[in-house]
Design a protein around this motif. Sequence first.
Motif, mmCIF file in Angstrom:
data_model
loop_
_atom_site.group_PDB
_atom_site.id
_atom_site.type_symbol
_atom_site.label_atom_id
_atom_site.label_comp_id
_atom_site.label_asym_id
_atom_site.label_seq_id
_atom_site.Cartn_x
_atom_site.Cartn_y
_atom_site.Cartn_z
ATOM 1 N N MET A 40 -0.740 0.573 -1.523
ATOM 2 C CA MET A 40 -0.124 1.590 -0.669
ATOM 3 C C MET A 40 -0.375 2.972 -1.240
ATOM 4 O O MET A 40 -0.641 3.125 -2.438
ATOM 5 C CB MET A 40 1.396 1.383 -0.576
ATOM 6 N N ALA A 41 -0.249 3.970 -0.394
ATOM 7 C CA ALA A 41 -0.289 5.349 -0.864
ATOM 8 C C ALA A 41 0.910 5.583 -1.779
ATOM 9 O O ALA A 41 1.986 5.005 -1.583
ATOM 10 C CB ALA A 41 -0.252 6.303 0.323
ATOM 11 N N LYS A 42 0.731 6.422 -2.772
ATOM 12 C CA LYS A 42 1.790 6.668 -3.751
ATOM 13 C C LYS A 42 3.081 7.139 -3.094
ATOM 14 O O LYS A 42 4.183 6.748 -3.503
ATOM 15 C CB LYS A 42 1.309 7.708 -4.768
ATOM 16 N N ALA A 43 2.959 7.973 -2.055
ATOM 17 C CA ALA A 43 4.145 8.518 -1.384
ATOM 18 C C ALA A 43 4.951 7.438 -0.673
ATOM 19 O O ALA A 43 6.124 7.646 -0.350
ATOM 20 C CB ALA A 43 3.724 9.592 -0.385
ATOM 21 N N VAL A 44 4.347 6.275 -0.439
ATOM 22 C CA VAL A 44 5.053 5.150 0.184
ATOM 23 C C VAL A 44 5.490 4.146 -0.879
ATOM 24 O O VAL A 44 6.649 3.715 -0.920
ATOM 25 C CB VAL A 44 4.159 4.450 1.230
ATOM 26 N N LYS A 45 4.571 3.805 -1.750
ATOM 27 C CA LYS A 45 4.825 2.751 -2.738
ATOM 28 C C LYS A 45 6.007 3.068 -3.643
ATOM 29 O O LYS A 45 6.760 2.169 -4.042
ATOM 30 C CB LYS A 45 3.565 2.538 -3.576
ATOM 31 N N MET A 46 6.207 4.331 -3.964
ATOM 32 C CA MET A 46 7.284 4.715 -4.871
ATOM 33 C C MET A 46 8.663 4.292 -4.361
ATOM 34 O O MET A 46 9.593 4.107 -5.145
ATOM 35 C CB MET A 46 7.265 6.235 -5.078
ATOM 36 N N HIS A 47 8.792 4.087 -3.055
ATOM 37 C CA HIS A 47 10.083 3.716 -2.478
ATOM 38 C C HIS A 47 10.319 2.204 -2.470
ATOM 39 O O HIS A 47 11.459 1.763 -2.277
ATOM 40 C CB HIS A 47 10.177 4.235 -1.040
ATOM 41 N N TYR A 48 9.254 1.418 -2.673
ATOM 42 C CA TYR A 48 9.387 -0.033 -2.529
ATOM 43 C C TYR A 48 8.927 -0.826 -3.758
ATOM 44 O O TYR A 48 8.935 -2.059 -3.728
ATOM 45 C CB TYR A 48 8.569 -0.505 -1.316
ATOM 46 N N GLU A 49 8.534 -0.152 -4.818
ATOM 47 C CA GLU A 49 7.983 -0.849 -5.983
ATOM 48 C C GLU A 49 8.916 -1.926 -6.523
ATOM 49 O O GLU A 49 8.470 -2.969 -6.997
ATOM 50 C CB GLU A 49 7.657 0.158 -7.089
ATOM 51 N N ASP A 50 10.210 -1.702 -6.452
ATOM 52 C CA ASP A 50 11.167 -2.646 -7.039
ATOM 53 C C ASP A 50 11.417 -3.876 -6.175
ATOM 54 O O ASP A 50 12.067 -4.828 -6.626
ATOM 55 C CB ASP A 50 12.495 -1.938 -7.313
ATOM 56 N N VAL A 51 10.915 -3.891 -4.937
ATOM 57 C CA VAL A 51 11.204 -5.030 -4.049
ATOM 58 C C VAL A 51 9.945 -5.650 -3.441
ATOM 59 O O VAL A 51 10.041 -6.579 -2.638
ATOM 60 C CB VAL A 51 12.150 -4.595 -2.902
#
Length: 450
Positions: free
Chosen positions: A177-188
Motif C-alpha cells: 500500500m501507499a505509505k499514507a494508507v498503510k500507516m493506518h492499518y499496519e497493526d491489523v
Amino acid sequence: MGEKLNISDLNKKLAEMDVKSLEGVTIEGDIELEIDTGAGGVGPLFAYYFGEEVAKVAVQLVNMAKAFGYPVESLLQPVAVAQAISPAPAELAKAAPEVPAFKIPDTLKSAKFAVGTDKTWKTQIQEVQLGATKAEGGSRGHVIKIGGEKAMPFFYDAAMPNRPVVTIDVFDMPIGMAKAVKMHYEDVMSDPADWAKKAVKEFGADLVTTHLISTDPLIKDTPAKEAVKVVEDVLQAVDVPIVIGGSGNPEKDVEVLSKASEVAQGERALIASASLNLDWEAIGKSCAANNNVCLAWTQLEINAQKELDRKLMKVAGVPRDSIVMDPTTAALAYGMDFAYTNMERIRLGGLKGDEELNFPMSSGTTNAWGVREAWMVNSPNKDDSSWGDRMLRGPIWEILTGFSLAMAGVDIFMMMNPIAVAYLQEITQSLMGLVKAETPDTTNWISMEV
C-alpha cells in the motif's frame, strides 16, 4: 436555324435517348441570360450593380484581348466602358430599402434563471437494501439503503432519501500500500477481522469490503472453501452490512463468490462482482438464491452496463432491488472525465425512464491510489516542479475522485484512506443538510513576497 433549348430541355432529351455521358461532343450556339427585374424577380438596384460587375469583367477581357494584339478599338470604345462603370443613379439608390442603424440598448434584456429538477426526470432510481437484521433473516445490527433518488444529487427541491455511504477495503492477506494508507492499518493487516473492526469503530466506515485476493492462482490460490472462512470471521467481528470481493481472476472468482454468497446467506451482502467477461449467470443466480445483492461491473461503457443489467434480471433472475451498478472508476485526467460522464449519462438515463439503468451506483474510489501522482514522493521528471507532500496529496486525490463522482450520482464509495473517508462523508452530508460543516479561515492561505 437551330433549335432554341434551355438546360432542362437539353437534359430531358439526353435522358430520353438514354445518354449516360458525352465525350468528344461540341455543342455550339448562343447563350441567353434572362433576368426578370420586375416585382417577381430581382430589384432594379440589384440589376444595376449586377450590370456594373458584368461591365468590369468586360473591361478585363478587353484588356486581355489587347495584350494579345487584337484591335479591340474597332469593336468597343474604352471611354464608353469607363462611363458605364459609374455610381448608381440617385433615384435607384433611394429605391433600396434602408438598413436601420444599430443601437446599443440602454438596459439589458431581463431573463429568468431558475434552479430545480428537470421535468423529464420521471422515474425514481431503484432503492436497494444492504444488510439484513435478525428479524429479516440476517445478523446485521442495522441495514443501509441506497438509491431512491428522483433527481440528480443534492438538488434543493428534490431531497435525497438516502445519503451516499462509504465502505472501507479490507483484504484477506497483507498487501502493498501507499505509505499514507498503510500507516493506518499496519497493526491489523494480518487479521481481516481486526481490520474490519478498526475500519468501523475508529474510521467510521458505513460498510466493510472483504477482498479475497489470496484466492488468485497467481498469488496463493487459496481454495474457495477455505477463503470464505474470512467472510465468516468478518461477519462476526462487525455488525454493519458487508461487501464481498474476489481476486479479479475471471475463472476463480465465479467459484469463490458463489461460495461466499452461500456463507453470507440472508445477509443482503453486496457480492462484487458479476461482469460480462466471466460467468455472470452463475454469480447472479447465487445472489438471487441466497438473498444477496449483485454488483454489476462494466468498464466505462453504457451499453455494456445495460446489457449486463438486462441479463442479470431476465436470465439470472436477480430481482431489481438486488442490483447495484459499478460502471468503473478512473481517477486521472481524461479517465476521470470519462468516468464522470459515463456515470452521469447512466443516472440521467435512469431518471428519464431507462429501466436497465435506474439502479444505484458504486465507485471503486480506491482506484485513485493506482495513479503515481497519488503516492510517489515526487515527479520522475527532474525538470518538473514539486508535487507537494504525498502524505496530503494522496488523500486529497481520493477525496476529489469521490466527490467528483458523487456529483454524477454515485451512492456507495469503496475507499481506503481514513482521512479521505471522513472528508467525503462530511462533504456529502453537509450538502444534504445532515451536518453543518465549519468554514475555515482562508485569509492567510496565500502569501506573497516582493
